[in-house]
Design a protein around this motif. Structure first.
Motif, mmCIF file in Angstrom:
data_model
loop_
_atom_site.group_PDB
_atom_site.id
_atom_site.type_symbol
_atom_site.label_atom_id
_atom_site.label_comp_id
_atom_site.label_asym_id
_atom_site.label_seq_id
_atom_site.Cartn_x
_atom_site.Cartn_y
_atom_site.Cartn_z
ATOM 1 N N ALA A 13 0.751 -1.184 0.054
ATOM 2 C CA ALA A 13 0.017 -0.344 0.207
ATOM 3 C C ALA A 13 0.960 1.326 0.387
ATOM 4 C CB ALA A 13 -0.914 -0.093 1.115
ATOM 5 N N LEU A 14 1.914 1.828 0.816
ATOM 6 C CA LEU A 14 2.998 2.903 0.414
ATOM 7 C C LEU A 14 3.691 2.789 -0.640
ATOM 8 C CD1 LEU A 14 4.537 2.007 4.433
ATOM 9 C CD2 LEU A 14 3.024 3.641 3.744
ATOM 10 N N VAL A 15 4.074 1.658 -1.051
ATOM 11 C CA VAL A 15 4.305 1.054 -2.908
ATOM 12 C C VAL A 15 3.404 1.959 -3.821
ATOM 13 C CG1 VAL A 15 5.318 0.245 -4.842
ATOM 14 C CG2 VAL A 15 6.066 -0.044 -2.557
ATOM 15 N N MET A 16 2.253 1.754 -3.368
ATOM 16 C CA MET A 16 1.270 2.355 -4.316
ATOM 17 C C MET A 16 0.741 3.695 -4.453
ATOM 18 S SD MET A 16 -0.971 -0.797 -4.690
ATOM 19 C CE MET A 16 -2.539 -0.207 -5.225
ATOM 20 N N LEU A 17 0.953 3.609 -2.501
ATOM 21 C CA LEU A 17 0.580 5.703 -2.326
ATOM 22 C C LEU A 17 1.536 6.374 -3.083
ATOM 23 C CD1 LEU A 17 -0.880 5.450 1.034
ATOM 24 C CD2 LEU A 17 -2.336 6.211 -0.839
ATOM 25 N N THR A 18 2.877 5.594 -2.865
ATOM 26 C CA THR A 18 4.059 6.507 -3.298
ATOM 27 C C THR A 18 3.583 6.768 -4.967
ATOM 28 O OG1 THR A 18 4.987 5.843 -1.755
ATOM 29 C CG2 THR A 18 6.734 6.682 -3.567
ATOM 30 N N ALA A 19 3.459 5.971 -5.757
ATOM 31 C CA ALA A 19 3.093 5.887 -6.926
ATOM 32 C C ALA A 19 2.255 7.449 -6.860
ATOM 33 C CB ALA A 19 2.550 4.788 -7.774
ATOM 34 N N ILE A 20 0.944 7.022 -6.432
ATOM 35 C CA ILE A 20 -0.040 7.745 -7.104
ATOM 36 C C ILE A 20 0.191 9.562 -6.746
ATOM 37 C CG2 ILE A 20 -2.294 9.252 -5.584
ATOM 38 C CD1 ILE A 20 -3.152 5.840 -5.759
ATOM 39 N N VAL A 21 1.184 9.657 -5.236
ATOM 40 C CA VAL A 21 1.442 10.923 -5.009
ATOM 41 C C VAL A 21 2.718 11.611 -6.166
ATOM 42 C CG1 VAL A 21 3.273 12.320 -3.178
ATOM 43 C CG2 VAL A 21 1.319 11.005 -2.835
ATOM 44 N N THR A 22 3.626 10.681 -6.873
ATOM 45 C CA THR A 22 5.270 11.257 -7.649
ATOM 46 C C THR A 22 4.176 11.240 -8.768
ATOM 47 O OG1 THR A 22 5.691 8.972 -7.500
ATOM 48 C CG2 THR A 22 6.698 9.936 -5.566
ATOM 49 N N GLY A 23 3.568 10.014 -9.487
ATOM 50 C CA GLY A 23 3.665 10.020 -11.209
ATOM 51 C C GLY A 23 1.844 10.197 -11.502
ATOM 52 N N GLY A 24 1.206 9.582 -10.693
ATOM 53 C CA GLY A 24 -0.147 9.731 -11.329
ATOM 54 C C GLY A 24 -0.029 8.388 -11.995
ATOM 55 N N ILE A 25 -1.667 7.813 -12.169
ATOM 56 C CA ILE A 25 -1.122 6.417 -12.551
ATOM 57 C C ILE A 25 -2.798 6.976 -13.536
ATOM 58 C CG2 ILE A 25 -1.869 4.192 -12.921
ATOM 59 C CD1 ILE A 25 0.671 4.937 -10.998
ATOM 60 N N ASP A 26 -2.153 6.522 -14.989
ATOM 61 C CA ASP A 26 -3.221 7.013 -16.505
ATOM 62 C C ASP A 26 -3.700 5.970 -17.203
ATOM 63 O OD1 ASP A 26 -0.602 6.747 -17.168
ATOM 64 O OD2 ASP A 26 -0.787 8.884 -17.767
ATOM 65 N N THR A 27 -2.942 4.764 -16.293
ATOM 66 C CA THR A 27 -3.571 3.574 -16.847
ATOM 67 C C THR A 27 -5.413 2.912 -16.722
ATOM 68 O OG1 THR A 27 -3.185 2.072 -15.900
ATOM 69 C CG2 THR A 27 -1.392 3.250 -17.642
ATOM 70 N N MET A 46 3.564 1.307 -9.398
ATOM 71 C CA MET A 46 2.235 0.914 -9.213
ATOM 72 C C MET A 46 1.679 -0.604 -9.129
ATOM 73 S SD MET A 46 -0.702 1.540 -7.409
ATOM 74 C CE MET A 46 -1.153 3.046 -8.167
ATOM 75 N N THR A 47 2.215 -0.644 -10.635
ATOM 76 C CA THR A 47 2.352 -2.824 -10.701
ATOM 77 C C THR A 47 3.122 -3.208 -9.455
ATOM 78 O OG1 THR A 47 1.738 -1.578 -13.110
ATOM 79 C CG2 THR A 47 2.876 -3.904 -12.966
ATOM 80 N N LEU A 48 4.125 -2.634 -9.107
ATOM 81 C CA LEU A 48 5.366 -3.507 -8.345
ATOM 82 C C LEU A 48 4.643 -3.605 -6.754
ATOM 83 C CD1 LEU A 48 8.715 -2.597 -9.050
ATOM 84 C CD2 LEU A 48 7.858 -4.672 -9.256
ATOM 85 N N GLY A 49 3.465 -2.117 -6.569
ATOM 86 C CA GLY A 49 2.333 -2.110 -5.481
ATOM 87 C C GLY A 49 2.304 -3.420 -5.459
ATOM 88 N N VAL A 50 1.208 -3.209 -6.569
ATOM 89 C CA VAL A 50 0.241 -4.295 -6.987
ATOM 90 C C VAL A 50 0.857 -6.429 -6.954
ATOM 91 C CG1 VAL A 50 -1.635 -5.408 -8.225
ATOM 92 C CG2 VAL A 50 -1.437 -2.836 -7.925
ATOM 93 N N PHE A 51 1.414 -5.745 -7.318
ATOM 94 C CA PHE A 51 2.213 -7.552 -7.301
ATOM 95 C C PHE A 51 2.648 -7.763 -5.427
ATOM 96 C CE2 PHE A 51 6.580 -9.599 -7.265
ATOM 97 C CZ PHE A 51 6.090 -10.522 -7.813
ATOM 98 N N ILE A 52 3.028 -6.391 -5.010
ATOM 99 C CA ILE A 52 3.952 -6.805 -2.893
ATOM 100 C C ILE A 52 1.789 -6.599 -2.965
ATOM 101 C CG2 ILE A 52 4.285 -5.824 -1.321
ATOM 102 C CD1 ILE A 52 6.653 -4.480 -3.031
ATOM 103 N N LEU A 53 1.078 -6.575 -2.931
ATOM 104 C CA LEU A 53 -0.137 -6.894 -2.736
ATOM 105 C C LEU A 53 -1.068 -8.014 -3.147
ATOM 106 C CD1 LEU A 53 -1.971 -3.503 -2.864
ATOM 107 C CD2 LEU A 53 -1.173 -4.313 -1.003
#
Length: 145
Positions: A13-27, A46-53
């Motif tokens: 979740a922290l990796v995913m939140l970092t992805a949202i804050v640092t660059g956003g996800i537009d897919t 974000m993909t790595l965050g989902v992989f970790i989850l």
């Protein structure tokens, strides 16, 4: 195992939140190719965050399976278990068996983004529909007709 699952969930979740804050996800939530393999932003993170989850999900499923096998009430056989326990058991088995397919698919997407390997990107010789098949194998209901 339950505590490990929780810690892995928090890390993902922290990796995913970092992805949202640092660059956003537009897919979109499906990460469909070719857009997810060629767009900017923090899609790889974000993909790595989902992989970790996914590991958290697998650990949780294993925890439920072990709990139902080993911690039933004394004298309670398989045919005396309540329907809720059977439903949880079946869901956990599906979770443990299907989540690795999604994890491998997301790992292949990361490899394609980082190393420009042609797996899903048609410009690199890949097949975008292959990603959809892998993705929907994980979480799409099938009809028998």
């Amino acid at each position: 195992m339950n505590l490990a699952s929780y810690y892995i969930y928090v890390a993902g979740a922290l990796v995913m939140l970092t992805a949202i804050v640092t660059g956003g996800i537009d897919t979109g939530w499906t990460f469909y190719t070719p857009y997810s393999s060629s767009t900017g932003g923090a899609v790889t993170m974000m993909t790595l965050g989902v992989f970790i989850l996914g590991f958290s999900s697998i650990f949780t499923g294993m925890n439920f399976i072990a709990t139902i096998h080993k911690l039933r009430a004394p004298g309670m056989g398989w045919y005396q278990m309540p329907l809720f326990a059977w439903g949880t058991y079946a869901t956990a088995i599906i979770q443990v068996l299907a989540t690795p397919v999604l994890a491998i698919t997301l790992l292949l997407l990361v490899m394609e983004r980082v190393f420009q390997v042609g797996i899903f990107e048609a410009k690199l010789g890949g097949d975008p529909v292959l990603f959809q098949h892998f993705f929907w194998f994980y979480s799409h209901p099938r009809s028998t007709s």
